[in-house]
Enzyme design. Sequence first.
Site, PDB file in Angstrom:
ATOM      1  N   SER A 225     -48.183  62.907  27.461  1.00 50.99           N
ATOM      2  CA  SER A 225     -48.260  61.973  26.276  1.00 50.99           C
ATOM      3  C   SER A 225     -49.290  62.566  25.193  1.00 50.99           C
ATOM      4  O   SER A 225     -50.093  63.190  25.665  1.00 50.99           O
ATOM      5  CB  SER A 225     -48.424  60.740  26.335  1.00 50.99           C
ATOM      6  OG  SER A 225     -49.834  60.363  26.461  1.00 50.99           O
ATOM      7  N   ASP A 226     -48.959  62.674  23.855  1.00 50.74           N
ATOM      8  CA  ASP A 226     -49.894  62.596  23.026  1.00 50.74           C
ATOM      9  C   ASP A 226     -50.742  61.383  23.159  1.00 50.74           C
ATOM     10  O   ASP A 226     -50.554  60.464  23.809  1.00 50.74           O
ATOM     11  CB  ASP A 226     -49.368  62.567  21.491  1.00 50.74           C
ATOM     12  CG  ASP A 226     -50.582  63.443  20.529  1.00 50.74           C
ATOM     13  OD1 ASP A 226     -50.252  63.601  19.521  1.00 50.74           O
ATOM     14  OD2 ASP A 226     -51.550  63.307  20.918  1.00 50.74           O
ATOM     15  N   TRP A 227     -52.156  61.634  22.774  1.00 50.68           N
ATOM     16  CA  TRP A 227     -53.414  60.791  23.001  1.00 50.68           C
ATOM     17  C   TRP A 227     -52.643  59.314  22.473  1.00 50.68           C
ATOM     18  O   TRP A 227     -52.952  59.263  21.008  1.00 50.68           O
ATOM     19  CB  TRP A 227     -54.381  61.072  22.898  1.00 50.68           C
ATOM     20  CG  TRP A 227     -55.197  61.693  23.903  1.00 50.68           C
ATOM     21  CD1 TRP A 227     -56.341  61.651  24.423  1.00 50.68           C
ATOM     22  CD2 TRP A 227     -54.827  62.814  24.617  1.00 50.68           C
ATOM     23  NE1 TRP A 227     -56.660  62.542  25.556  1.00 50.68           N
ATOM     24  CE2 TRP A 227     -55.734  63.245  25.731  1.00 50.68           C
ATOM     25  CE3 TRP A 227     -53.559  63.645  24.628  1.00 50.68           C
ATOM     26  CZ2 TRP A 227     -55.551  64.168  26.483  1.00 50.68           C
ATOM     27  CZ3 TRP A 227     -53.448  64.681  25.674  1.00 50.68           C
ATOM     28  CH2 TRP A 227     -54.446  64.927  26.452  1.00 50.68           C
ATOM     29  N   GLY A 228     -52.435  58.269  23.170  1.00 50.44           N
ATOM     30  CA  GLY A 228     -51.833  57.063  22.682  1.00 50.44           C
ATOM     31  C   GLY A 228     -50.526  57.056  22.168  1.00 50.44           C
ATOM     32  O   GLY A 228     -50.344  56.106  21.576  1.00 50.44           O
TER      33      GLY A 228
END
Length: 755
Positions: A225-228
Amino acid sequence: VTHTPGHPELTVAEQAALTSGSDFWHSTPIDSAGLPAITLTDGPHGVRLQADRDDMLTGRPATCFPPAVATGSTWDPELLRRMGEALGDECRAMDVAVLLGPGINLKRSPLGGRDFEYFSEDPVLTGILAAEWVRGLQSRNVGASLKHFAVNSQETDRMRVSADVDERTLRELYLRAFQRVVTQAQPWTVMCAYNRLNGVYASQNRWLLTDVLRGEWAFEGLVVSDWGAVADRVAAVAAGLDLTMPGPADAGDQALVDAVAGGQLDPALLQTSADRVRALVDQAATREPGSYDEEAHHELAREIAGRAIVLLKNDGGLLPLATDDGSASVAVIGEFARTPRYQGGGSSLITPTRLDDALTEIIASTQATVNFAPGYLTGDTAAEEGVTQADVAAEDQDLLAEAVAIAGASDVALVFVGSMGETEGSDRDGIDLPAAHLELIEQVAAANPRTVVVLSNGGVLATRAWEAGVPAILEGWLLGQAGGSAIADVLFGRVNPSGRLAETIPLKLSDHPSYLDFPGENGHVRYGEGIHVGYRGFDAREQEVAYPFGFGLSYTTFEYGQASAAATIDGIEVRIPVTNAGDRDGREVVQVYLSLPGSAVSRAPRELKAFANVAIAVGQTADVVLSIDRADLAYWETRLGRWVVEGGEYHCAVGASSRDLRSTAVVKVPGDDARIPLTAGSTVAEWLADPRGARLLAEAFAAGSPDGEPSPIAGMLANPSLMEFIGSFPLGRMAAFGGGLTPDALQRLLVAAND
Ligand code: GLC
C-alpha cells in the site's frame, strides 16, 4: 506463490502480522520462521533512508539524482537504466531491499504537485523509461515499487478523491505505462495509490489489484500500500493487497484474524498474501551488503542532468558562451544560481552527498569576469522574523536595481528564475513565474539584449508573457545535486543539449485539456478530456502551444531524409536517415507518431509510438530504425473488453517533435478479427454495416415482409436515403412497426448473425 522450503506453516496470526509492517520502514520479522525484517524506503531519484526515527522526512546523505521531470526529458532509456543500477548500488550499501519508485502516473495537469516526480504526459515515453529504471535497479537484486497504482494524478484530496475515468481512457492512458513496466520489467512490487478509482479505493479494488494486475498482466510480485492508503484492511487483503504500510498495524492484523475466524475472509487469500511477503523477504535476504563510489555517482547525476536540459530558444546562436574570452563579462543574476532549486518536496526529498551551484561552476568555466546579483528574495529569506511585506517589497526593488545594473554593464546576462517550489501533498494553482522573477527578466532583458533565461521548476511554467525579449532560454527543470555543473556544461558547450519536452508547455493554463476538470470537487474528479491527455488534447483541438511535446533545440542542426515503413510480424518497422548538418556533434531524439485516418473509433490525431535517442557526429548520417510493437497499435475496444488492432493504413509521421514532423510513411496493417456481436440492441445501421448482418436482413426483408405487410426495413433496404432517418433504431425496436419482424424472426436473425 509456492511455499519457500524450510518455512514451517505460519499461524493465521503470524500470517496477519506478516502482511503489515513492523514500523514505518520495515516488514515484520517472524523469528519462528526465520524471516528477518527488510527495509523499504523512498525513491525515486535517490535513497531516502531515514536518519533518525523522529524525523519523517530527512534521510541520510545519498546521491540526489535528477527527479523524473528531468530524466523524462532525456528521452534516453539507457541513461535511466544506469541510474537504476546506481540507485541499486546505493540501496545495497544501505541494506535497502525495496526502493519505492519509479513514480509513473501521467502528468494530466501541469498543476499536479508531484509532476516533478513523474516522467511525462505520455504513457509510451513513461513506460519505456520506467521499465529501464526498474531493470537497472533490480539488476542489483533490489526491488522496485511501481507507483502509484493507479490514476493518482493530483494531490488535492488525494487520500479520498475518486478518479472517475472511462474504461478506454483508463486502459490506453492511465494504466498503459503500468502494463508495459509490469509485463516487460517485472517489478518486485507495485504500490497501490491513495485515491479511489471510479468510486473504489485502489487499496481495496479487486478489479485493479487482482483481475487486471495479476489476471491480465500476470504480475507475480507483491502489492504494497501507499503509506496510510488502507481504509479497510480485510477488504484490502480480499482485493489482493499483500502488505499494508506503515506498521505497526496490530488492530488491522487482529481484524484479519477475526475475519478468518468469522468466515468473512477466505483464509487462502491471507495465506497467499503472507506467502508473497515471505517470497519478497527471501528474495531480498539473499544479498551481501554493497558499496558505491560517491564521486562516480555524482558524475552520473551530472551526465543525466546535462542530458535533461531542454534548449527552448537560442536566437542568433547566443549559446554556447565562450570560455576563453578574458575580455568578456558575464552577469549571473538570480538566487537560484547560488542556491539551487534541484528537487521537489515530500517523500522523495534527498539529503545530497554534495550540491553544485551554477554560479560556482560558471566562474570555473570561463576566463570572463563574472558578477553576481541575487535579483530576488526566495521564500526562506522573505519569511525571516520581523520581515514585513513592505520590507520585502523594498528589498526586492533594491535587489532588482542591483541586478539590472550589473546586467547593463556586462556582455551577457544569465537570469536564473523558476518556480518557488513543488511538493507532494499540494497541487499548484497556476503556471506563471513569480512576479518578482517576471519583472527581473523584463528589466534585465531591457538592459541587455544578450540575455539568457535559465529555468528551475518541477512543473511547467508559461513562457509567453516574457520570452519575446529573451534570445535564449534553457528549461532546466529540477536537476538534482549536480545540476549546477550540468547547467554550466550546457551554457559553455561542453554538453550539446539534447533534452526534449516530455510535457507540453501551453500558451496559458486554460488552454490545457484538463483545465475544466482539475482538481474536481466533493470527492470526485472527472477525467473529462478522456483519451485527449496532454499533446493529444492540444492536437485534437488544433491549439497553438508555446512549446510542443517532444520539442528541444540543439547547438547543431539535423536533417531528415525520407521515412519508410513496413509491416512486420511483430508490428511496424520505420526507417529514416538523419544527418547532422551542423558544425557540432550532437544527439537527436527521433520520434514516430502514429495516426489512422478513417478509424472506426475516435482517436487522438497522432500518438507517440516509438523514439530513438541517437548520437550523430558532424556530417554523419544515421540510418535510424524504430520498431513499433503490434500491441502498441491496439485500442481498447470497450464493446469486447479487450485490445484490438484495427486494420488499415497507418500513417507513421517521423520528426523532431510532435509538431515538427519531417516525413511520413504509410503502411497497411491487417486488423484483428474483432467482430462486434450483433444484438437486438444493435442499430439497423450496425446490422447493415456488418456484412453478415446486411446479408441476413436482405434475405429476410428485401422481398418485402414475409407476411406481406409493408416493412420499414424492406422500405429502407430499397431506399437507402431513409438510413439517416431510421438507421439509429435498434433492430429489436423495429418490431413495433410490424412488417414481419416477429420475436421468432428476430431470434432467428440473432442466431444466424452470431453463430
Ligand atoms: C508517500 C508517497 C509515496 C511514498 C510513501 C512512503 O505518502 O505517496 O510515494 O513512497 O508515502 O514515503
